[in-house]
Scaffold this motif. Structure first.
Motif, short mmCIF file in Angstrom:
data_model
loop_
_atom_site.label_atom_id
_atom_site.label_comp_id
_atom_site.label_asym_id
_atom_site.label_seq_id
_atom_site.Cartn_x
_atom_site.Cartn_y
_atom_site.Cartn_z
N ALA A 26 0.91 -1.28 -0.15
CA ALA A 26 -0.34 0.01 0.03
C ALA A 26 1.14 1.37 0.05
CB ALA A 26 -0.78 -0.32 1.56
N GLY A 27 1.97 1.00 0.07
CA GLY A 27 2.19 2.53 0.68
C GLY A 27 2.45 3.45 1.58
N GLY A 28 3.15 4.56 2.66
CA GLY A 28 2.49 4.57 3.17
C GLY A 28 2.10 6.39 3.01
N GLU A 29 1.90 7.36 3.04
CA GLU A 29 1.23 8.44 2.70
C GLU A 29 3.08 9.25 3.22
OE1 GLU A 29 -0.58 12.80 3.87
OE2 GLU A 29 -0.84 10.84 5.04
N PRO A 59 1.42 8.36 13.15
CA PRO A 59 0.40 8.22 13.06
C PRO A 59 -0.31 8.64 11.59
CG PRO A 59 0.82 10.59 14.20
CD PRO A 59 1.63 9.25 13.74
N GLY A 60 -0.91 8.38 10.34
CA GLY A 60 -0.89 8.38 9.29
C GLY A 60 0.13 7.11 8.45
N MET A 61 0.49 6.02 8.82
CA MET A 61 1.25 5.51 8.83
C MET A 61 0.62 4.29 8.20
SD MET A 61 3.66 7.16 7.82
CE MET A 61 5.43 6.86 8.55
N GLY A 62 -0.37 3.84 8.42
CA GLY A 62 -0.99 2.79 8.23
C GLY A 62 -1.77 2.43 6.70
N TRP A 63 -2.77 1.09 6.97
CA TRP A 63 -3.41 1.51 5.56
C TRP A 63 -4.57 2.61 4.79
CZ3 TRP A 63 -3.34 -3.06 2.76
CH2 TRP A 63 -3.24 -4.00 3.50
N PRO A 78 -4.13 0.49 -3.29
CA PRO A 78 -3.52 -0.61 -2.14
C PRO A 78 -2.85 -1.70 -4.16
CG PRO A 78 -5.10 -1.25 -1.24
CD PRO A 78 -5.36 0.54 -1.98
N VAL A 79 -1.71 -1.56 -4.30
CA VAL A 79 -0.88 -2.79 -5.09
C VAL A 79 -0.46 -3.90 -4.71
CG1 VAL A 79 0.14 -2.65 -7.39
CG2 VAL A 79 -0.95 -0.34 -6.00
N ARG A 80 -0.38 -4.47 -5.09
CA ARG A 80 0.15 -6.54 -4.46
C ARG A 80 1.37 -5.98 -4.63
NH1 ARG A 80 -4.29 -8.86 -5.02
NH2 ARG A 80 -6.13 -8.97 -3.00
N LEU A 81 2.53 -6.52 -4.58
CA LEU A 81 3.88 -6.16 -4.72
C LEU A 81 4.23 -6.90 -6.16
CD1 LEU A 81 5.55 -6.42 -1.02
CD2 LEU A 81 5.42 -4.53 -3.08
N GLY A 82 3.37 -8.00 -5.95
CA GLY A 82 4.35 -8.91 -7.36
C GLY A 82 3.87 -7.68 -8.84
N ASP A 83 2.32 -7.13 -8.22
CA ASP A 83 1.57 -5.78 -9.16
C ASP A 83 2.90 -5.34 -10.02
OD1 ASP A 83 -0.44 -7.89 -9.82
OD2 ASP A 83 -1.47 -6.56 -8.39
N LEU A 84 3.29 -4.22 -8.82
CA LEU A 84 4.67 -3.22 -9.22
C LEU A 84 5.71 -3.73 -9.71
CD1 LEU A 84 4.01 -0.95 -5.70
CD2 LEU A 84 4.08 -0.46 -7.78
N ALA A 85 5.97 -5.11 -8.63
CA ALA A 85 7.27 -5.34 -9.06
C ALA A 85 7.17 -5.56 -11.53
CB ALA A 85 7.74 -7.09 -8.59
N ALA A 86 6.23 -6.48 -11.36
CA ALA A 86 6.01 -6.38 -12.72
C ALA A 86 6.37 -5.47 -13.85
CB ALA A 86 4.48 -6.96 -13.30
N ARG A 87 5.44 -3.98 -12.99
CA ARG A 87 6.37 -2.85 -13.67
C ARG A 87 7.11 -1.31 -12.79
NH1 ARG A 87 5.01 1.62 -11.87
NH2 ARG A 87 5.45 2.67 -14.00
N ALA A 88 8.01 -2.41 -12.67
CA ALA A 88 9.05 -1.62 -11.54
C ALA A 88 10.11 -1.30 -12.41
CB ALA A 88 9.67 -2.01 -10.38
N ARG A 89 9.72 -0.74 -12.83
CA ARG A 89 11.08 -0.34 -14.63
C ARG A 89 11.31 1.43 -14.79
NH1 ARG A 89 7.94 2.60 -17.34
NH2 ARG A 89 6.11 1.86 -17.51
N PRO A 90 12.15 1.62 -15.40
CA PRO A 90 12.54 3.09 -14.45
C PRO A 90 11.63 4.12 -15.71
CG PRO A 90 14.64 1.71 -15.48
CD PRO A 90 14.04 0.31 -15.55
#
Ligand code: FAD
Ligand code: FES
Lengths: 105, 464
Positions: free
Chosen positions: A101-104, B409-413, B441-453
């Motif tokens: 999710a990444g934080g703010e 505060p503000g660092m969670g879901w 929210p993005v599952r890590l796999g989806d992000l990794a699939a496009r974590a290109r420069p």
């Protein structure tokens, strides 16, 4: 017929069942997992990581993340946004810490 | 080669649908994206198809008109529902909209367009109080969404509290649907808007209509009152209702037994996407950030438009008008002939003035901070109590940002969506524009699939 159905003159399709921690819950096609649970009187379904505090629906529109459930093994789904499908196996419990999710900032 | 649309619209509420339709009618190739499975946004949220509701409009004015716009749009534009946007990027005059399709599967999908209209609406603005995280305590909008979308009545014995005219349709809807609404507690004065000269003639009548419906159901509507605590073991069993002074400090209290509390103190615009593009913001009269736009709903970033709550909380009618203006501007900017429509602009000005007056009539007063105890959670996700915020301040944290670094505060879901306003108030600031590089929210796999420069050399990462 119950109040809201009468209000909008609903003629609902036959309900189907999902299982919430093993107990059957009836769903009108199209309802979210969270709405079906809340409607069935299941109000609290997850405990927090630190205080073990009970949580259920809060914002109803996918922004608070209080309503997290696991559906058919997929964890951390927002119950209020997830449309129920016949036979869904919903499990509740402690939600993991946010990962992607990444934080703010 | 991916297809490049003329205009991508995010949000199928009144603003987005009106904007997309206007642009499509002016000849643009439009794609509209919304995370929800059904169009309508918050106001025009309608029951799931499976209910076959013959009168879905019983829960909101103007649904037929919206439905006609939606049908007309579907014939002229590509619409992608159940498609959440988690990031937008702009390079070489084109905008890339990164989406996830499906409410549980998360299939990545990318939409590219020359222009972008952000119509992402708002979410409820909660205030914390002891017990506000107990199951059975819902936001006012959440109770409304359950009713409109799923035909579920939030509870049997319901208390409604907060501020603003929105409390009235929420309470009236619940009462009409069979709940016993024990009271509506408005922290400001009741009918604050009726006293405003600009408003007396207009929408005050609507508020009085709701009040009449409440009176029919014998629902008391009281001013200068609030729910200042919620109680129960695993779910809500009762609330403490207080009468308030003008600054919202409690004067006297009483206990009300209930199973549900619907509580809302206004709305917070969803600004994640425009802020990812560095669109300039301004302050609404209530101090909160909103996207700054010109008379054509153009943001500070070329090709990016915003309409509806994202440009200032003002309700469905204003959202629709702004959407139409934005759609016209987008068409004009891409060279389509669009004759001026001064009547539309005047309507916007009128409705926007009304919205500002409403915010003035229902302000948030600082006395709510007296409702908190040391152990009251300020941040629900990271379970941060007031005492931890105060400790961080004692350690030298002078602003919301440093309080966040120390006390989390503000660092969670929810990424600060629920507590951001309250934390800012507690440290004596106006809320800052939220920076959320990942809007959904993005599952890590989806992000990794496009974590290109990215084209500008930056690397996209999932770091928060
Ligand atoms: C829960 C709730 C209930 C409300 N109920 C009422 C009511 O009953 N009556 C009333 O007068 N006002 C209500 N409001 C106020 C509401 O904000 C306005 O009435 C009106 O709906 C605003 O229109 P809009 O087009 O600006 O945004 P909205 O109607 O909010 O539409 C925004 C749309 O954008 C979509 N969206 C947002 N972010 C993304 C993303 N990242 N990716 C994809 N899609 C996205 C959302 O799914 C939504 O459909 C409610 C507000 C909330 C938060
Ligand atoms: S109830 Fe808030 S995210 Fe589901």
């Amino acid at each position: 017929m119950s109040g809201p159905y009468r209000l909008v003159r609903a003629r609902p399709e036959p309900e189907f069942e999902i299982s919430v921690d093993g107990a059957p819950v009836a769903v009108v096609p199209g309802q979210s997992v969270g709405a079906a649970m809340h409607g069935a009187g299941i109000r609290s379904w997850r405990t927090t990581r630190f205080g073990g505090r009970p949580r259920g629906l809060y914002c109803g529109i996918g922004v608070c993340f209080d309503c997290l459930v696991t559906v058919n093994g997929v964890p951390s789904l927002r119950a209020c946004l997830t449309e129920a499908r016949p036979g869904d196996l919903v499990t509740t419990g402690e939600a993991p810490a946010p990962s992607g999710a990444g934080g703010e900032r | 080669m991916t297809r490049i649309h003329d205009l991508a619209v995010v949000g199928a509420g009144p603003a987005g649908v009106a904007g997309a339709l206007t642009a499509a009618l002016a000849g643009l190739d439009v794609v509209l994206v919304d995370g929800a499975g059904r169009p309508g946004g918050q106001y025009f949220r309608r029951p799931a198809e499976g209910f076959h509701a013959a009168r879905p409009g019983a829960l909101h004015h103007g649904l037929d008109r919206f439905t006609r716009q939606w049908e007309a749009l579907r014939e002229r534009a590509e619409v992608l529902l159940s498609t959440r946007v988690w990031a937008v990027e702009r390079a070489d005059g084109a905008i890339t909209v990164r989406c996830l399709e499906g409410d549980r599967e998360e299939r990545p999908r990318t939409v590219t367009a020359r222009g972008l209209l952000v119509a992402t609406g708002a979410h409820d603005r909660p205030l914390p109080f002891p017990g506000w995280d107990l199951p059975g305590v819902l936001t006012a909008g959440g109770a409304q969404a359950l009713l409109k979308g799923d035909l579920v009545v939030a509870g049997r014995r319901v208390v409604v509290a907060g501020t603003g005219p929105f409390l009235l349709p929420v309470a009236a809807g619940l009462a009409d649907a069979g709940a016993q609404v024990l009271g509506v507690h408005e922290a400001n004065r009741r009918f604050g808007l009726a006293r405003h000269p600009l408003l007396a003639a207009g929408r005050a009548a609507e508020a009085l209509g709701y009040a009449a419906r409440l009176a029919r159901h014998r629902v008391p509507y009281s001013g200068r009152e609030a729910v200042i605590a919620a109680h129960g073991e695993t779910a809500l069993t009762h609330v403490t209702v207080a009468s308030l002074d003008a600054a919202w400090r409690p004067l006297s209290t009483r206990t009300v037994e209930c199973d549900t509390l619907a509580c809302g103190y206004g709305f917070v615009p969803q600004l994640d996407l425009p802020l990812q593009l560095d669109c300039a913001t301004r302050r609404d009269p209530d101090g909160g950030p909103v996207v700054a736009v010109d008379a054509g709903m153009r943001t500070s970033v070329p090709g990016v438009y915003a309409a509806g709550e994202a440009t200032g909380v003002g309700g469905a009618a204003l959202a629709e008008v702004e959407g139409r203006i934005a759609g016209r501007a987008a068409a004009a900017d891409l060279g389509r002939p669009t004759p001026p429509d001064p009547a539309l602009s005047r309507r916007r000005d009128r409705l926007a003035a009304f919205a500002r007056a409403l915010q003035g009539a229902y302000p948030l007063r600082p006395g709510w901070q007296d409702w908190l105890r040391d152990d009251t959670l300020v941040c629900r996700c990271e379970e941060v109590p007031l005492s931890a915020v105060r400790e961080a301040q004692a350690m030298g944290a002078v602003d919301a940002r440093s309080v966040k670094l120390l006390a989390r505060p503000g660092m969670g879901w929810c990424q600060g969506r629920m507590c951001g306003y309250a934390v800012a108030c507690l440290v004596g600031e106006d809320p800052a524009p939220p920076r959320r590089p990942i809007a959904q929210p993005v599952r890590l796999g989806d992000l990794a699939a496009r974590a290109r420069p990215a084209p500008d050399g930056r690397k996209t990462s999932s770091e928060g």
